[in-house]
Design a protein around this motif. Structure first.
Motif, short mmCIF file in Angstrom:
data_model
loop_
_atom_site.label_atom_id
_atom_site.label_comp_id
_atom_site.label_asym_id
_atom_site.label_seq_id
_atom_site.Cartn_x
_atom_site.Cartn_y
_atom_site.Cartn_z
N PRO A 27 0.84 -1.22 0.00
CA PRO A 27 0.00 0.00 0.00
C PRO A 27 0.87 1.26 0.00
O PRO A 27 2.06 1.19 0.33
N TRP A 31 -0.72 4.88 4.52
CA TRP A 31 -2.12 4.51 4.43
C TRP A 31 -2.42 3.53 5.56
O TRP A 31 -1.59 2.70 5.91
N ASN A 81 -9.28 5.06 -1.16
CA ASN A 81 -9.07 3.77 -0.50
C ASN A 81 -8.73 2.69 -1.51
O ASN A 81 -8.93 2.85 -2.71
N ILE A 82 -8.22 1.59 -0.97
CA ILE A 82 -7.89 0.40 -1.75
C ILE A 82 -8.52 -0.78 -1.02
O ILE A 82 -8.39 -0.90 0.20
N SER A 152 -12.99 4.91 -9.84
CA SER A 152 -12.45 3.62 -9.42
C SER A 152 -11.69 2.95 -10.54
O SER A 152 -12.07 3.04 -11.71
N THR A 167 -9.88 -2.99 -5.87
CA THR A 167 -10.57 -1.76 -6.22
C THR A 167 -9.78 -0.60 -5.63
O THR A 167 -9.53 -0.56 -4.43
N LEU A 168 -9.40 0.33 -6.49
CA LEU A 168 -8.63 1.50 -6.08
C LEU A 168 -9.51 2.72 -6.34
O LEU A 168 -9.84 3.02 -7.49
N ASN A 169 -9.92 3.41 -5.28
CA ASN A 169 -10.90 4.50 -5.37
C ASN A 169 -10.28 5.83 -4.95
O ASN A 169 -9.63 5.90 -3.91
N ASP A 170 -10.52 6.86 -5.74
CA ASP A 170 -10.10 8.20 -5.37
C ASP A 170 -11.07 9.22 -5.97
O ASP A 170 -12.15 8.85 -6.42
N CYS A 176 -5.02 9.94 -6.61
CA CYS A 176 -3.99 9.00 -6.14
C CYS A 176 -3.42 8.19 -7.30
O CYS A 176 -2.89 7.10 -7.10
N PHE A 180 -1.54 4.68 -6.98
CA PHE A 180 -2.24 3.49 -7.44
C PHE A 180 -1.39 2.70 -8.44
O PHE A 180 -1.39 1.47 -8.41
N VAL A 183 1.04 0.72 -6.51
CA VAL A 183 0.36 -0.40 -5.85
C VAL A 183 0.11 -1.54 -6.85
O VAL A 183 0.39 -2.70 -6.57
#
Length: 190
Positions: A27, A31, A81-82, A152, A167-170, A176, A180, A183
């Motif tokens: 991560p 975070w 979040n991830i 996402s 799922t990578l959300n910003d 991010c 991301f 990651v």
């Protein structure tokens, strides 16, 4: 002295990588891991979603949480979040898997306002495995009437009768993208 060094090393290494069920992810720095209870609290107290959607999220007993991380900062309402889940996979080919995900993505249009796929589903190699990636965005309504934009990146990696869902959300305010990409590049599956 050896014990202090070991504890320091252990806490340092835990910040570098998270590994579970043959899945490894690194991560972004600083975070923090969060729990399903944090999601439930947010769903119940912050966002307005159809009750059926909330219940599907809360009662998702078929998924195994691998990890969830939230950004230590946010300028807007939505916290980047991830999330990594291990989910059941009934398909036998990448083509059938892709069709199944396309159907699932269409279902988001009922829950997310102005839902749109911004990068169509395509095949990728990630963590040494074949997978799929797509990007989408939309708005969530909050309890105070605000509409919160989010975007996402969804990665799905079939692994026999399961698949990893990352799922990578910003947001556009709290972008991010660079984090991301790091990651995504860190993912390993054994």
């Amino acid at each position: 002295m050896k014990n202090i060094f070991f504890l320091f090393f252990l806490s340092f290494s835990m910040n570098l990588a998270y590994s579970q069920n043959n899945f490894k992810i690194i991560p972004p720095k600083d975070w923090k891991e969060f729990q399903k209870s944090d999601i439930i609290n947010s769903l119940n107290n912050k966002y307005i979603l159809p009750e059926k959607t909330k219940q599907e999220i809360i009662k998702n007993n078929q998924s195994v949480q691998i990890s969830r991380f939230g950004a230590p900062y946010k300028k807007g309402t939505y916290t980047p979040n991830i999330q990594v889940l291990l989910r059941p996979n009934a398909t036998k080919s990448i083509l059938d898997f892709k069709k199944s995900l396309e159907i699932s993505l269409k279902g988001f249009s009922n829950s997310i306002e102005d839902f749109q796929i911004t990068d169509s589903l395509k095949e990728i190699k990630i963590g040494g495995k074949d997978g799929l990636i797509t990007k989408f965005e939309g708005y969530l309504k909050t309890n105070n009437g605000e509409k919160v934009f989010f975007r996402s990146t969804l990665i799905a990696i079939p692994n026999d009768d399961t698949f990893y869902q990352i799922t990578l959300n910003d947001t556009n305010i709290d972008s991010c993208e660079e984090d991301f990409q790091k990651v995504i590049n860190s993912i390993e599956i054994n």
